[in-house]
Design a protein around this motif. Structure first.
Motif, PDB file in Angstrom:
ATOM      1  N   LEU A 265       0.008 -18.813 125.514  1.00  0.00           N
ATOM      2  CA  LEU A 265       1.107 -19.100 126.441  1.00  0.00           C
ATOM      3  C   LEU A 265       2.445 -19.171 125.711  1.00  0.00           C
ATOM      4  N   LEU A 266       2.450 -19.706 124.496  1.00  0.00           N
ATOM      5  CA  LEU A 266       3.692 -19.719 123.709  1.00  0.00           C
ATOM      6  C   LEU A 266       4.084 -18.304 123.292  1.00  0.00           C
ATOM      7  N   ARG A 267       3.084 -17.510 122.881  1.00  0.00           N
ATOM      8  CA  ARG A 267       3.373 -16.131 122.479  1.00  0.00           C
ATOM      9  C   ARG A 267       3.897 -15.327 123.664  1.00  0.00           C
ATOM     10  N   TYR A 268       3.378 -15.624 124.851  1.00  0.00           N
ATOM     11  CA  TYR A 268       3.854 -14.983 126.087  1.00  0.00           C
ATOM     12  C   TYR A 268       5.368 -15.182 126.247  1.00  0.00           C
ATOM     13  N   LEU A 269       5.837 -16.384 125.985  1.00  0.00           N
ATOM     14  CA  LEU A 269       7.277 -16.671 126.097  1.00  0.00           C
ATOM     15  C   LEU A 269       8.054 -16.017 124.964  1.00  0.00           C
ATOM     16  N   LEU A 270       7.520 -16.094 123.752  1.00  0.00           N
ATOM     17  CA  LEU A 270       8.196 -15.478 122.601  1.00  0.00           C
ATOM     18  C   LEU A 270       8.318 -13.964 122.787  1.00  0.00           C
ATOM     19  N   ASP A 271       7.276 -13.347 123.312  1.00  0.00           N
ATOM     20  CA  ASP A 271       7.315 -11.898 123.506  1.00  0.00           C
ATOM     21  C   ASP A 271       8.244 -11.499 124.645  1.00  0.00           C
TER      22      ASP A 271
END
Length: 317
Positions: A265-271
């Protein structure tokens, strides 16, 4: 319209959110180097930070700051409203005294509360926050909400354009390196742009799979305004619609990368080129949340996670 929750209700809700990541499946390195993003004023902000909303004035937050900086966090987000600036200041003092970082290595954000929106109240409000934090300046100062209130919480007739003039003064005095807004819509931001000398560097808004905010984010990016995403794990509050830790779609993505659902979920935002600020006072979760810079999601995976959007906010309707 803001949802006003009692301090007890807020505290309980934050503990539900904080408990999202009980397992640490991903490999955790001791120190992670977080990339930075250049803001429209030339300053640089780390692309992931430690959120502190809901911790309160308790010793736990001081320890959390120490653990976070040891793990590699350099960006710490607080606000006058959180009533934890003093404890955060103690944590910052600890890591500086230990020689873990220099002040210039840290990126500290705080926010102006609604009852200090008059132009002549802004600089004194920031000076008060700085005294609590034990700092000479903050890296980012935000207007927490566009609406002004009186000290008793009743609505005050103060235009946020006046408030922004006070914000510009904090930057001019060197008390804030960058200035921005929080919970503003694009029309409000455009009013600031049209009537002010300084364009907001940041808009901090709620973003997670149940509230994806595509239009607001696109509009901010078109204006070269960075977006900080709060409540990145908002979907874990069970009374709201959204995927759970056991959701097969997100769980499969996590298994593919050898990561936890929370890390995905954090990577989703970073991407999506956002700057998430996950909160935790748990050492393992603090380390887990920063261990997200060694993989990327595919465009299809990002779209799949965005498909959960119901425009559902945790905090207001």
């Amino acid at each position: 319209m803001k949802l006003l929750l009692s301090s007890v209700a807020l505290f309980a809700l934050f503990h539900v959110i904080a408990g999202h990541a009980g397992h640490n499946h991903g490999h955790v390195r001791k120190t992670v180097r977080i990339p930075t993003k250049q803001l429209n004023d030339g300053n640089h902000i780390p692309t992931l930070g430690l959120g502190t909303f809901g911790f309160g004035d308790i010793p736990k937050i001081r320890q959390a700051i120490n653990w976070a900086v040891e793990a590699g966090y350099r960006h710490i987000d607080t606000a006058t409203f959180y009533r934890n600036e003093e404890e955060i200041g103690k944590g910052i003092s600890d890591v500086l005294k230990k020689g873990l970082v220099r002040r210039e290595d840290l990126f500290i954000t705080t926010k102006l509360w609604d009852d200090k929106h008059a132009k002549d109240q802004v600089v004194p409000a920031l000076r008060e926050s700085l005294a609590k934090l034990g700092l000479q300046y903050v890296d980012l100062y935000l207007i927490h909400f566009p609406e002004a209130t009186n000290a008793d919480g009743s609505p005050a007739d103060i235009d946020y354009l006046e408030t922004w003039q006070g914000m510009e003064e904090t930057k001019k005095l060197g008390l804030a390196k960058s200035i921005g807004v929080s919970n503003f819509n694009i029309e409000q931001i455009d009013r600031i742009k049209a009537h002010s000398k300084v364009v907001p560097a940041v808009n901090q808004i709620e973003v997670h799979p149940s509230k994806t905010q595509e239009k607001t984010i696109k509009d901010c990016f078109e204006r070269n305004i960075a977006v900080v995403a709060f409540s990145p794990f908002g979907v874990f509050v069970s009374r709201r619609k959204g995927p759970s830790q056991e959701d097969p779609k997100i769980k499969n993505i996590a298994q593919k990368y050898g990561k936890t659902v929370s890390q995905v979920l954090l990577r989703y935002l970073l991407d999506r080129d956002l700057i998430p600020i996950p909160k935790s006072t748990n050492e393992n979760r603090i380390k887990e949340n920063i261990n997200v810079f060694d993989f990327h999601l595919t465009p299809e995976e990002i779209s799949s996670i965005s498909s959960y959007n119901t425009n559902t906010s945790l905090w207001w309707s």
